[in-house]
Design a protein around this motif. Sequence first.
Motif: not given
Length: 371
Positions: A354-361, A364-369
């Motif tokens: 759960d933590k891995l998926a959350a921090v990765y996503q 990724m969202h921050a990178a897209m921004q």
Amino acid sequence: MISIDKGCESFGTIWADGIQARLEPGRKPAGISMKILFIGGTGIISTACAEMAIERGLDLTLLNRAQRKHIPGSKQIVADMADVSAVAGALGDRSWDVVVDFISFHPDDLKKRVDLLQGKVGQFIFISSASAYQKPVINYLVTESTPLVNPFWDYSRDKIACEEYLIGELRENGFPATIVRPSFTYGETVIPVSFNSWERPYTVIDRMRKGLPVIIPGDGTSLWQLTHNMDFALGLLGLLGHQGSIGHAFHITSDEVLHWNQIYQATAEAAGVANLNAVHIASDFIVACLPDRLGGLHGDKSESVVLDNSKIKRFVPDFVATRRYRDGIKRSIAWYDADPTRRLVDEATNTAMDKLAAVYQKGMHAAMQAF
């Protein structure tokens, strides 16, 4: 004359007194009962080997602490291998045609076995690990000649040290060692994906069925071979009593090569899951967050590895792995579904996923921004 093979083609020969090819490999000739000792014998790999040995009519004895299930038809010696004097007393002066050691993980373990069995065994088979092969991978096609180098995993380095010790004993003292290197071998109790709980393998099935994120290291296209324990047993049993195999190393795996996306998808389909919630995360990212995953990923499952089974097929002509993963995993999941008490979940692994998926996503969202 015994040929020596330590991770490369034969590099020397020695003479050993009293070692003769007197038994057919892995079978009981008419009027002769091959005496086999399994050290361990109730694990994922060894249980399948023990059951097949009994089916073939071999005289099988298991040496362990008797803490797991009894294999019908086998004999039992109860002793803790850590207690050398107790084991020596339990074994007495008995000799064996073949001893298979499933539970040595360090050279200190093997030294105790060799001291106990020197002069009392016709063939000693050590179960090593295919994870000992060179990492990072230089050539995806792996043979028994591939160097044994693994800087990422203590487990693999200890297995390499075990092999080196045995080859030394073969050279110097004629100890009749054969080395076998399994890769990822599974049976009813194992769900063999690349990120899961080893202690409670049903965890990943539970996540799949609940639609929770399931972590696939990398982009899921690394190639791998998963071997059913009954297929492995066929190869191992063919080496029992095979005097020509002394001094050689073998890996025994399936010839079916799949990438991890296929493996996860087949697992989900076997579990009745139509839409797998897969999250692909680079192994470097996973290891940075969970350092304890270094060995299992960089030291084993994150790169494409295809093990060439030509050698075991030359020595055991009837060896062929017949169980496809899509069929084997159905049996594993059916085993869990047959009894609710088997469906245990590892909450620590759940939390990590759960933590891995959350921090990765989030990243990724921050990178897209940013772009």
